[in-house]
Design a protein around this motif. Structure first.
Motif, mmCIF file in Angstrom:
data_model
loop_
_atom_site.group_PDB
_atom_site.id
_atom_site.type_symbol
_atom_site.label_atom_id
_atom_site.label_comp_id
_atom_site.label_asym_id
_atom_site.label_seq_id
_atom_site.Cartn_x
_atom_site.Cartn_y
_atom_site.Cartn_z
ATOM 1 N N THR A 42 4.026 -4.875 6.096
ATOM 2 C CA THR A 42 3.196 -4.583 4.930
ATOM 3 C C THR A 42 1.758 -4.590 5.413
ATOM 4 O O THR A 42 1.269 -5.600 5.936
ATOM 5 N N TRP A 64 5.131 -0.569 4.436
ATOM 6 C CA TRP A 64 4.541 -0.552 3.096
ATOM 7 C C TRP A 64 3.035 -0.650 3.216
ATOM 8 O O TRP A 64 2.513 -1.467 3.976
ATOM 9 N N ARG A 66 -0.226 -1.496 1.029
ATOM 10 C CA ARG A 66 -0.594 -2.162 -0.222
ATOM 11 C C ARG A 66 -2.107 -2.269 -0.306
ATOM 12 O O ARG A 66 -2.794 -2.399 0.711
ATOM 13 N N ARG A 172 2.763 0.562 -2.398
ATOM 14 C CA ARG A 172 3.077 -0.272 -3.560
ATOM 15 C C ARG A 172 2.041 -1.327 -3.765
ATOM 16 O O ARG A 172 1.264 -1.630 -2.943
#
Length: 172
Positions: A42, A64, A66, A172
């Motif tokens: 992430t 991911w 973020r 996300r």
């Protein structure tokens, strides 16, 4: 597409790590082509990433992106998103051809434009540049022949095209 792997991203959750991630990812996006992030993790960002034409951002499994809390930014936008549109006065004389005077437009027949603000909906859309008459005039073809001349305060800008965000990972 030229391949551009983004390596060395940080999974840290502080502002300096997020800024470094933005710098690395944006440099790859600016270079264009196929931009890949394949190392699972992430990755926080604290500023908006900008994707331009002919660029694919591919996020691998377990990747991911973020937004760092309190950043209050868009995560991703196209290069055309922030371009200030130019007010134009297009003309239509019948058929599907629309002539658009646009000073120093810098376009080619491979480009697309976004026109908006016309009172008639058939003028408010994305058009492919049909001809470049000169440095200050282009023509576009409407998908269906308009039935009236355009009215309203009409603006135009170059569109971002042929870009993609793919892969099993994501934002996300």
């Amino acid at each position: 597409l030229a391949k551009n792997e983004v390596l060395g991203l940080s999974t840290g959750t502080n502002a300096s790590d997020a800024t470094a991630n933005v710098t690395a990812i944006q440099a790859a996006l600016t270079a264009g082509g196929l931009v890949q992030i394949t190392t699972p993790g992430t990755y926080y960002i604290n500023n908006t990433l900008i994707i331009d034409s002919f660029t694919e951002l591919k996020l691998g499994a377990g990747v991911w992106i973020r937004l760092l809390p309190q950043s209050n930014k868009l995560m991703l936008k196209t290069a055309a998103y922030d371009v200030t549109p130019t007010v134009v006065v297009p003309t239509w004389a019948g058929g599907s051809l629309i002539t658009i005077p646009w000073t120093a437009h810098g376009l080619t027949t491979q480009d697309y434009v976004i026109m908006q603000g016309a009172a008639q909906t058939q003028y408010n859309q994305i058009f492919k540049v049909n001809t470049v008459t000169d440095a200050n005039t282009i023509t576009v073809l409407a998908p269906a022949a308009p039935t009236t001349s355009p009215t309203g305060t009409i603006s135009i800008r170059k569109a971002t095209r042929n870009f993609a965000i793919t892969g099993p990972g994501g934002f996300r």
